[in-house]
Design a protein around this motif. Structure first.
Motif, PDB file in Angstrom:
ATOM      1  N   VAL A  92       0.837  -1.204   0.000  1.00 46.26           N
ATOM      2  CA  VAL A  92       0.000   0.000   0.000  1.00 46.26           C
ATOM      3  C   VAL A  92       0.871   1.252   0.000  1.00 46.26           C
ATOM      4  O   VAL A  92       0.566   2.236  -0.684  1.00 46.26           O
ATOM      5  N   ARG A  93       1.955   1.238   0.738  1.00 43.20           N
ATOM      6  CA  ARG A  93       2.877   2.380   0.738  1.00 43.20           C
ATOM      7  C   ARG A  93       3.440   2.632  -0.662  1.00 43.20           C
ATOM      8  O   ARG A  93       3.507   3.772  -1.125  1.00 43.20           O
ATOM      9  N   ARG A  94       3.852   1.576  -1.334  1.00 42.34           N
ATOM     10  CA  ARG A  94       4.442   1.749  -2.668  1.00 42.34           C
ATOM     11  C   ARG A  94       3.404   2.181  -3.691  1.00 42.34           C
ATOM     12  O   ARG A  94       3.696   2.985  -4.577  1.00 42.34           O
ATOM     13  N   PHE A  95       2.200   1.655  -3.574  1.00 47.16           N
ATOM     14  CA  PHE A  95       1.129   2.109  -4.462  1.00 47.16           C
ATOM     15  C   PHE A  95       0.899   3.609  -4.293  1.00 47.16           C
ATOM     16  O   PHE A  95       0.789   4.350  -5.270  1.00 47.16           O
ATOM     17  N   MET A  96       0.810   4.065  -3.047  1.00 50.88           N
ATOM     18  CA  MET A  96       0.573   5.486  -2.802  1.00 50.88           C
ATOM     19  C   MET A  96       1.714   6.329  -3.361  1.00 50.88           C
ATOM     20  O   MET A  96       1.483   7.404  -3.921  1.00 50.88           O
ATOM     21  N   PHE A 182      -0.643   8.386   5.054  1.00 52.33           N
ATOM     22  CA  PHE A 182      -1.984   7.984   4.644  1.00 52.33           C
ATOM     23  C   PHE A 182      -2.032   6.501   4.326  1.00 52.33           C
ATOM     24  O   PHE A 182      -3.009   5.817   4.652  1.00 52.33           O
ATOM     25  N   ALA A 183      -0.991   5.984   3.680  1.00 52.80           N
ATOM     26  CA  ALA A 183      -0.956   4.550   3.378  1.00 52.80           C
ATOM     27  C   ALA A 183      -1.066   3.732   4.656  1.00 52.80           C
ATOM     28  O   ALA A 183      -1.829   2.749   4.721  1.00 52.80           O
ATOM     29  N   ASP A 184      -0.332   4.132   5.700  1.00 54.44           N
ATOM     30  CA  ASP A 184      -0.395   3.419   6.970  1.00 54.44           C
ATOM     31  C   ASP A 184      -1.779   3.549   7.601  1.00 54.44           C
ATOM     32  O   ASP A 184      -2.299   2.586   8.191  1.00 54.44           O
ATOM     33  N   LEU A 185      -2.375   4.735   7.485  1.00 56.66           N
ATOM     34  CA  LEU A 185      -3.731   4.926   8.010  1.00 56.66           C
ATOM     35  C   LEU A 185      -4.711   4.009   7.297  1.00 56.66           C
ATOM     36  O   LEU A 185      -5.555   3.362   7.933  1.00 56.66           O
ATOM     37  N   ALA A 186      -4.611   3.937   5.969  1.00 53.39           N
ATOM     38  CA  ALA A 186      -5.508   3.077   5.197  1.00 53.39           C
ATOM     39  C   ALA A 186      -5.352   1.615   5.600  1.00 53.39           C
ATOM     40  O   ALA A 186      -6.339   0.883   5.751  1.00 53.39           O
ATOM     41  N   VAL A 187      -4.103   1.174   5.776  1.00 56.67           N
ATOM     42  CA  VAL A 187      -3.852  -0.213   6.182  1.00 56.67           C
ATOM     43  C   VAL A 187      -4.428  -0.479   7.569  1.00 56.67           C
ATOM     44  O   VAL A 187      -5.075  -1.502   7.805  1.00 56.67           O
ATOM     45  N   ASP A 188      -4.196   0.445   8.501  1.00 57.39           N
ATOM     46  CA  ASP A 188      -4.703   0.261   9.865  1.00 57.39           C
ATOM     47  C   ASP A 188      -6.224   0.191   9.896  1.00 57.39           C
ATOM     48  O   ASP A 188      -6.810  -0.659  10.574  1.00 57.39           O
ATOM     49  N   LEU A 189      -6.874   1.085   9.156  1.00 58.85           N
ATOM     50  CA  LEU A 189      -8.337   1.072   9.109  1.00 58.85           C
ATOM     51  C   LEU A 189      -8.843  -0.202   8.444  1.00 58.85           C
ATOM     52  O   LEU A 189      -9.837  -0.801   8.884  1.00 58.85           O
ATOM     53  N   PHE A 190      -8.170  -0.613   7.380  1.00 55.82           N
ATOM     54  CA  PHE A 190      -8.599  -1.802   6.643  1.00 55.82           C
ATOM     55  C   PHE A 190      -8.436  -3.060   7.479  1.00 55.82           C
ATOM     56  O   PHE A 190      -9.330  -3.920   7.509  1.00 55.82           O
TER      57      PHE A 190
END
Length: 201
Positions: A92-96, A182-190
Motif C-alpha cells: 500500500v505504501r508503494r502504491f501510494m 496515509f498509506a499506513d492509516l488506510a492499512v490500519d483502518l482496513f
C-alpha cells in the motif's frame, strides 16, 4: 534506406508520454489536440508522428506503462521476505508513492480507458486484473479465512483499492499528512477498523 533511430529515441518517447499525461489529465483526452501536445513538447506535429502514429497510441502507452509499474510493484511486495502484514503494508505504501509520483498517469488510467478500442482496453484490463489478483493474494495471507469465502473476496479487495485509488480527487501531498502516513492509516483502518485507531496530533 530505413531511418536510423536516434540514440535518445526511447527518452524522447518517454517525454512525450509525460507531457501527454499532464495534458490529458488536465484537459481530458478527448479535448487535447495533437497540436497542443506538439507545442508542449516544443516540437512539430510531424516530429511527434515520428514517435507515435496517433494520439490513441500515446494514450495506450501511458496506461500500459503505469499499470505495468503497479504490477511490478505488486509482484515485488508479494515475493519479498517478511510477514504477510508487513508485505501488505509495504504494498500500500508503494502504491501510494506511485500514485503521487505518476499522478497524471493514474488519473488517465482510472478515467480514460474507455477511449481505447476494445482490444486495447482488454489488454489494460488484464494487467489491472493481475494487480488486483496479487492484492487479493496478500490479503488472503493476512487473513486466510478469506481464501475459502468466494463471496467476499472481490468486495474486500475492492474496498481496499477504493480507499487508495481515488485519493487523487482529494489528497494533498503538501497537506497535514504525507502519502506514507496515509498509506499506513488506510492499512490500519482496513485491517483493524476505525475504533481500534487512536488519533493523536
Amino acid at each position: 534506406m530505413a531511418r536510423t533511430q536516434a540514440a535518445d529515441y526511447d527518452d524522447r518517447r518517454r517525454n512525450i508520454l509525460i507531457q501527454a499525461a499532464n495534458l490529458f489529465a488536465e484537459k481530458g483526452y478527448a479535448r487535447t489536440s495533437i497540436s497542443e501536445l506538439a507545442t508542449a513538447c516544443n516540437a512539430s506535429k510531424s516530429w511527434l508522428y515520428h514517435y507515435y502514429p496517433s494520439k490513441e497510441a500515446i494514450l495506450y502507452d501511458i496506461m500500459s506503462y503505469h499499470v505495468t509499474e503497479l504490477l511490478e510493484c505488486a509482484r515485488d511486495c508479494r515475493d519479498e521476505q517478511g510477514s504477510p502484514r508487513d508485505r501488505f503494508r509495504e504494498l500500500v505504501r508503494r502504491f501510494m508513492s506511485l500514485y503521487i509520483e505518476a499522478g497524471s498517469q493514474h488519473v488517465i488510467l482510472l478515467n480514460d480507458i474507455g477511449c481505447l478500442p476494445e482490444d486495447k482496453q482488454k489488454e489494460i484490463q488484464e494487467l489491472q486484473d493481475d494487480v488486483v489478483a496479487i492484492v487479493l493474494e496478500l490479503i488472503c495471507e493476512v487473513n486466510p479465512a478469506l481464501s475459502g469465502n468466494k463471496k467476499f473476496k472481490k468486495p474486500v479487495t475492492m474496498a481496499l483499492m477504493g480507499m487508495i485509488n481515488w485519493t487523487y480527487t482529494w489528497f494533498d501531498e503538501k497537506g497535514p499528512i504525507n502519502e506514507q502516513q496515509f498509506a499506513d492509516l488506510a492499512v490500519d483502518l482496513f485491517l483493524n477498523g476505525l475504533m481500534s485507531k487512536e488519533f493523536k496530533g
